[in-house]
Scaffold this motif. Structure first.
Motif, short mmCIF file in Angstrom:
data_model
loop_
_atom_site.label_atom_id
_atom_site.label_comp_id
_atom_site.label_asym_id
_atom_site.label_seq_id
_atom_site.Cartn_x
_atom_site.Cartn_y
_atom_site.Cartn_z
N CYS A 44 -19.97 -120.38 27.45
CA CYS A 44 -19.30 -121.10 28.52
C CYS A 44 -18.11 -120.25 28.91
O CYS A 44 -17.14 -120.20 28.18
CB CYS A 44 -18.85 -122.47 28.04
SG CYS A 44 -17.78 -123.29 29.20
N SER A 45 -18.20 -119.53 30.01
CA SER A 45 -17.19 -118.57 30.38
C SER A 45 -16.36 -119.11 31.52
O SER A 45 -16.87 -119.81 32.37
CB SER A 45 -17.86 -117.26 30.82
OG SER A 45 -18.85 -116.89 29.91
N THR A 46 -15.09 -118.77 31.55
CA THR A 46 -14.25 -119.27 32.61
C THR A 46 -13.43 -118.17 33.23
O THR A 46 -13.03 -117.22 32.57
CB THR A 46 -13.29 -120.34 32.08
OG1 THR A 46 -12.29 -119.70 31.32
CG2 THR A 46 -13.98 -121.37 31.24
N TYR A 47 -13.22 -118.28 34.52
CA TYR A 47 -12.32 -117.36 35.18
C TYR A 47 -11.55 -118.12 36.23
O TYR A 47 -12.11 -118.82 37.04
CB TYR A 47 -13.01 -116.14 35.77
CG TYR A 47 -14.46 -116.24 36.15
CD1 TYR A 47 -14.87 -115.81 37.40
CD2 TYR A 47 -15.41 -116.72 35.26
CE1 TYR A 47 -16.20 -115.84 37.75
CE2 TYR A 47 -16.75 -116.76 35.62
CZ TYR A 47 -17.14 -116.31 36.87
OH TYR A 47 -18.46 -116.34 37.22
N ALA A 48 -10.22 -118.03 36.16
CA ALA A 48 -9.38 -118.86 37.00
C ALA A 48 -8.35 -118.01 37.72
O ALA A 48 -7.81 -117.07 37.15
CB ALA A 48 -8.66 -119.91 36.16
N SER A 49 -8.06 -118.36 38.96
CA SER A 49 -7.04 -117.66 39.72
C SER A 49 -6.68 -118.49 40.92
O SER A 49 -7.48 -119.29 41.40
CB SER A 49 -7.56 -116.29 40.18
OG SER A 49 -8.68 -116.45 41.04
N LEU A 91 -16.24 -121.55 35.71
CA LEU A 91 -16.89 -121.65 34.41
C LEU A 91 -18.34 -121.23 34.51
O LEU A 91 -18.93 -121.28 35.59
CB LEU A 91 -16.86 -123.09 33.90
CG LEU A 91 -15.54 -123.85 33.92
CD1 LEU A 91 -15.77 -125.31 33.53
CD2 LEU A 91 -14.55 -123.20 32.99
N SER A 92 -18.91 -120.86 33.40
CA SER A 92 -20.36 -120.68 33.36
C SER A 92 -20.93 -121.56 32.26
O SER A 92 -20.29 -121.77 31.23
CB SER A 92 -20.74 -119.21 33.12
OG SER A 92 -20.58 -118.84 31.78
N GLU A 143 -28.08 -123.86 39.93
CA GLU A 143 -27.49 -122.52 39.92
C GLU A 143 -25.96 -122.54 39.89
O GLU A 143 -25.34 -121.82 39.12
CB GLU A 143 -27.96 -121.73 41.14
CG GLU A 143 -29.47 -121.50 41.18
CD GLU A 143 -29.90 -120.71 42.39
OE1 GLU A 143 -29.02 -120.13 43.08
OE2 GLU A 143 -31.10 -120.65 42.67
N LYS A 144 -25.36 -123.34 40.76
CA LYS A 144 -23.91 -123.36 40.84
C LYS A 144 -23.43 -124.74 41.26
O LYS A 144 -24.01 -125.35 42.17
CB LYS A 144 -23.42 -122.31 41.84
CG LYS A 144 -21.90 -122.21 41.95
CD LYS A 144 -21.50 -121.11 42.93
CE LYS A 144 -19.99 -120.98 43.03
NZ LYS A 144 -19.58 -119.89 43.95
N ILE A 171 -13.12 -126.42 40.75
CA ILE A 171 -13.84 -125.88 39.60
C ILE A 171 -15.22 -125.43 40.06
O ILE A 171 -15.91 -126.17 40.77
CB ILE A 171 -13.97 -126.92 38.47
CG1 ILE A 171 -12.59 -127.31 37.96
CG2 ILE A 171 -14.82 -126.39 37.32
CD1 ILE A 171 -12.60 -128.41 36.92
N GLU A 172 -15.59 -124.23 39.69
CA GLU A 172 -16.90 -123.71 40.02
C GLU A 172 -17.63 -123.40 38.71
O GLU A 172 -17.13 -122.65 37.89
CB GLU A 172 -16.78 -122.45 40.88
CG GLU A 172 -16.08 -122.69 42.21
CD GLU A 172 -15.87 -121.40 43.00
OE1 GLU A 172 -16.32 -120.34 42.52
OE2 GLU A 172 -15.25 -121.47 44.08
#
Length: 518
Positions: free
Chosen positions: A42-47, A58-59, A218-219, A239-240
């Motif tokens: 579960c990966s996250t990237y925020a900006s 997130l993934s 998918e998303k 949140i994506e």
């Protein structure tokens, strides 16, 4: 993966206990968690975006099967808990706290639960969340053939616009924790039972599903509800969540600056990222056991003898697992979470690793020459098969591993195909739910029950004490109903743009992540 919907544990001469139970939830979540450890995370990237809105990306390893009430299919529930409020909730420490129900109270004999609802919650279409809306969702959950069934519930009624009363035919300790999980989702009543609810959910949660930008499977794009009664606790405006199974891709994204958080790292990946990124470890998430299912010896007669089951426990050198994967695995010898009330410190080491004593027990039981058993081989067991084969082989038990599909494993386990098997499950945050899972159709497919076990289970369900299931745990351990092996944790790393607090329940909500301070 939710074939664990067959009748749960039955006591001889008794009826089925199944109050809002998470049918297969622990197992299906464990399947996702297992895949996370093996393949992805579960990966996250925020900006902040151009409008200075904070976006958390997130993934997830597995897409939601459906948003329909009662149709939870396993995996992280953070998308659902973002869209739907639950009647009750688990906090970051795993404790049950008020949510839509600001108060909840049992009657004296614990057969009636009164929910006092808050009056400031509303669905994303503007309609109020009232008692009848809660009744409609819980009734739909009760009737569902997947996530939950409510056999012990006699009635669910709205006594006024802010009060719901759930009446039970007998006490059930799993009711309250179920209302804090997938059994407690509340959807806008007009959507329940429609075709649209599977992909176009309307809830009262802190986020809404952005239908225009979401690509089902998918998303998933979630937009914050600014006037939500708990809006201050959620720091991200958007949140994506993308379905990304590959942990290597996630690590590459973190290193390139596209991701801010990755969880499910290998030890080598964690070491590589340490220093450049904040690294750490989650709380114990999943735990694995040799589930000794055939305790009456129906298929493998030897397993009907407690001495054989005790010998299996003594054959396991659980301390070796910690040495093999420090920070990720640790041996466990009870089926209950060490942080729960049922866990008994005095039982730790009840079955010390002692091959000689184990062989003596095998001989006393009449199996000095051992016996053979077939166990399913899946991605969940692959890493542990050499350890289990060697450990059991030392006391004369020959294991034949039979390749089994992870997608079909739930149905296979519940079908009594295997007399014993190794498979993980997740800590639910509730001793009652953990006991229910252990006695359910997947981990207890032969429906084993004894008068003493039934008496202890009934007493635990009728008690409101924190240690209500401790005596049942003591019975399970001494009779060697199970052979717990190890608990697993997830390693993670994140950038300076997010803060992360490891929760007691992995994947339950987006609350562990927040915009970095400063």
């Amino acid at each position: 993966m939710d074939a664990a919907t067959a009748s749960p544990h039955k006591t001889k001469g008794s009826h089925v206990r199944d109050s809002f139970r998470h049918r297969g939830v622990g197992l299906t979540t464990a399947i996702t968690a297992t895949a996370t450890l093996a393949l992805g995370g579960c990966s996250t990237y925020a900006s902040p975006d151009n409008d200075n809105h904070h976006v958390l990306r997130l993934s997830a390893r597995q897409a939601p099967a459906s948003f329909a009430i009662g149709a939870y299919g396993g995996g992280e529930v953070m998308i659902q808990t973002s869209i739907f409020d639950t009647v009750l909730a688990f906090d970051m420490d795993g404790k049950i706290v008020p949510n839509l129900a600001k108060k909840f109270q049992y009657n004296k004999d614990r057969t009636s639960l009164t929910l006092d609802l808050r009056d400031d919650a509303e669905f994303s279409n503007g309609k109020a969340v009232d008692a009848q809306a809660v009744v409609d969702s819980l009734t739909a959950t009760m009737k569902a053939q997947t996530t939950a069934g409510v056999v012990d519930v006699k009635s669910i009624k709205a006594t006024d616009k802010d009060t719901v009363v759930i009446t039970l035919s007998e006490p059930s300790a799993s009711l309250v924790p179920s209302l804090a999980g997938v059994g407690g989702f509340v959807a806008e009543p007009s959507t329940i039972g429609t075709k649209a609810e599977a992909t176009r959910p309307i809830g009262s949660g802190p986020y809404t599903l952005n239908r225009d930008e979401t690509q089902i499977g998918e998303k998933y794009v979630l937009d914050k509800v600014e006037n939500h009664w708990r809006a201050d606790d959620y720091t991200f405006d958007r949140i994506e969540i993308s379905v990304i199974p590959d942990i290597t891709a996630a690590v590459n994204g973190l290193q390139s600056g596209q991701l801010d958080h990755v969880v499910g790292l290998s030890l080598d990946q964690s070491k590589t990222l340490k220093g450049q990124f904040a690294t750490g470890v989650d709380n114990p998430t999943t735990w694995g056991s040799i589930w000794i299912a055939d305790r009456e010896g129906e298929v493998v007669p030897a397993l009907g003898d407690a001495r054989v089951r005790q010998a299996i426990n003594m054959a396991l050198d659980r301390s070796a697992l910690k040495r093999l994967a420090p920070g990720q695995r640790d041996g466990v010898d009870q089926i209950f979470n060490v942080n729960g009330g049922a866990y008994l410190p005095e039982l730790k080491g009840h079955y010390p690793h002692d091959v000689k004593a184990a062989r003596e027990l095998m001989a006393k039981a009449g199996y000095s020459d051992g016996f053979s058993v077939t166990m399913p081989s899946t991605i969940a067991s692959a890493d542990f098969e050499p350890f289990l084969t060697q450990s059991l082989g030392k006391i004369g038990i020959t294991v034949k591993w039979e390749t089994a599909s992870l997608q079909d494993i739930v149905a296979s386990l519940a079908s009594k195909k295997y007399a014993m098997f190794y498979f993980p499950t997740t800590y639910s945050g509730s001793d009652a739910l953990d006991a229910e899972s252990a006695l359910g159709p997947v981990f207890n497919p032969f429906g084993t029950s004894t008068p003493e076990e039934t008496k202890l289970l009934d007493a635990a369900n009728a008690s409101g004490a924190r240690d209500a299931f401790a005596d049942l745990n003591r019975y399970f351990t001494k009779e060697a109903w199970f052979a717990p092996v190890m608990a697993s944790t997830f390693l993670w790393a994140h950038s300076k743009s997010v803060d992360y607090t490891p929760p007691a329940l992995w994947g339950y909500s987006v609350l562990p992540w927040s915009v970095a301070k400063g």
